[in-house]
Design a protein around this motif. Sequence first.
Motif, PDB file in Angstrom:
ATOM      1  N   VAL A  58     -38.571   6.890  -9.766  1.00 29.14           N
ATOM      2  CA  VAL A  58     -38.960   7.108  -8.520  1.00 29.14           C
ATOM      3  C   VAL A  58     -40.405   6.301  -8.392  1.00 29.14           C
ATOM      4  O   VAL A  58     -40.675   5.444  -7.265  1.00 29.14           O
ATOM      5  N   MET A  59     -41.206   6.488  -9.258  1.00 27.73           N
ATOM      6  CA  MET A  59     -42.591   5.970  -9.094  1.00 27.73           C
ATOM      7  C   MET A  59     -42.456   4.600  -9.107  1.00 27.73           C
ATOM      8  O   MET A  59     -42.985   3.961  -8.356  1.00 27.73           O
ATOM      9  N   ASN A  60     -41.769   3.998  -9.971  1.00 28.45           N
ATOM     10  CA  ASN A  60     -41.409   2.600  -9.991  1.00 28.45           C
ATOM     11  C   ASN A  60     -40.871   1.981  -8.937  1.00 28.45           C
ATOM     12  O   ASN A  60     -41.158   1.034  -8.628  1.00 28.45           O
ATOM     13  N   ALA A  61     -39.736   2.851  -8.327  1.00 28.79           N
ATOM     14  CA  ALA A  61     -39.045   2.223  -7.085  1.00 28.79           C
ATOM     15  C   ALA A  61     -39.940   2.007  -5.968  1.00 28.79           C
ATOM     16  O   ALA A  61     -40.087   1.017  -5.197  1.00 28.79           O
ATOM     17  N   VAL A  62     -40.785   3.038  -5.756  1.00 25.57           N
ATOM     18  CA  VAL A  62     -41.703   3.071  -4.554  1.00 25.57           C
ATOM     19  C   VAL A  62     -42.514   1.558  -4.777  1.00 25.57           C
ATOM     20  O   VAL A  62     -43.144   0.821  -3.952  1.00 25.57           O
ATOM     21  N   ASN A  63     -43.155   1.513  -6.008  1.00 30.08           N
ATOM     22  CA  ASN A  63     -44.102   0.519  -6.353  1.00 30.08           C
ATOM     23  C   ASN A  63     -43.241  -0.939  -6.059  1.00 30.08           C
ATOM     24  O   ASN A  63     -43.941  -1.823  -5.450  1.00 30.08           O
ATOM     25  N   VAL A  69     -48.320   1.266   0.634  1.00 32.79           N
ATOM     26  CA  VAL A  69     -47.696   2.845   0.291  1.00 32.79           C
ATOM     27  C   VAL A  69     -48.781   3.703   1.058  1.00 32.79           C
ATOM     28  O   VAL A  69     -48.466   4.511   1.873  1.00 32.79           O
ATOM     29  N   VAL A 109     -40.632  -1.533  -4.148  1.00 29.27           N
ATOM     30  CA  VAL A 109     -39.835  -1.677  -2.835  1.00 29.27           C
ATOM     31  C   VAL A 109     -40.986  -2.045  -1.802  1.00 29.27           C
ATOM     32  O   VAL A 109     -40.754  -2.920  -1.090  1.00 29.27           O
ATOM     33  N   ASP A 110     -42.226  -1.617  -1.989  1.00 29.59           N
ATOM     34  CA  ASP A 110     -43.397  -2.026  -0.918  1.00 29.59           C
ATOM     35  C   ASP A 110     -43.548  -3.452  -0.797  1.00 29.59           C
ATOM     36  O   ASP A 110     -43.674  -4.022   0.119  1.00 29.59           O
TER      37      ASP A 110
END
Length: 168
Positions: A153-158, A167, A160-161
């Motif tokens: 999840v941490m990498n997905a947020v990184n 963020v 995706v933006d």
Amino acid sequence: MTSYVLVAAVAIVVTAVMSYAVLIFARKFQLAPELRARDVHQAPTPRLGGVAMFVGLLAAFGIAATQEEFSGLFTGGTEIWALMGACLLIAVVGVLDDLLDLDWMIKLGAQLLAAGLLAWNGVQIVSLPVGDTLVIGSPVVNFVLTVLLIALVMNAVNFVDGLDGLVA
């Protein structure tokens, strides 16, 4: 319900104010990294928004600690302290990455360490709904699954933006 709204509002307002303050600070001290080939930006953009998010989180925790509804979180066990420690670790590594452009292995190691800190202190995924069945794993499976999903999840947020500072 009012306590939840209050904590969320504090987190939002403090993060927004701190985002602006961090932006001004980063511009004043020229803390924006050089443009890279993969950047979408036309000009160097400060990337220290994680500091603002961390301060907003601390402010929200501070308000939550004063609310009756959240008292069990701060007196019952180590989970909330593990969460704060994991967030601090990610914030520190994020600042170092923003300033020094750390290698991906260091960042991934820090993410796994932060997720491991959470899982070790009882913040774990203990079951998964699969179809109509609730699958419950062993403690080892729960630990590993939790660490992997938090890092994912941490990498997905990184990823995706796509833009530095988005963020925050």
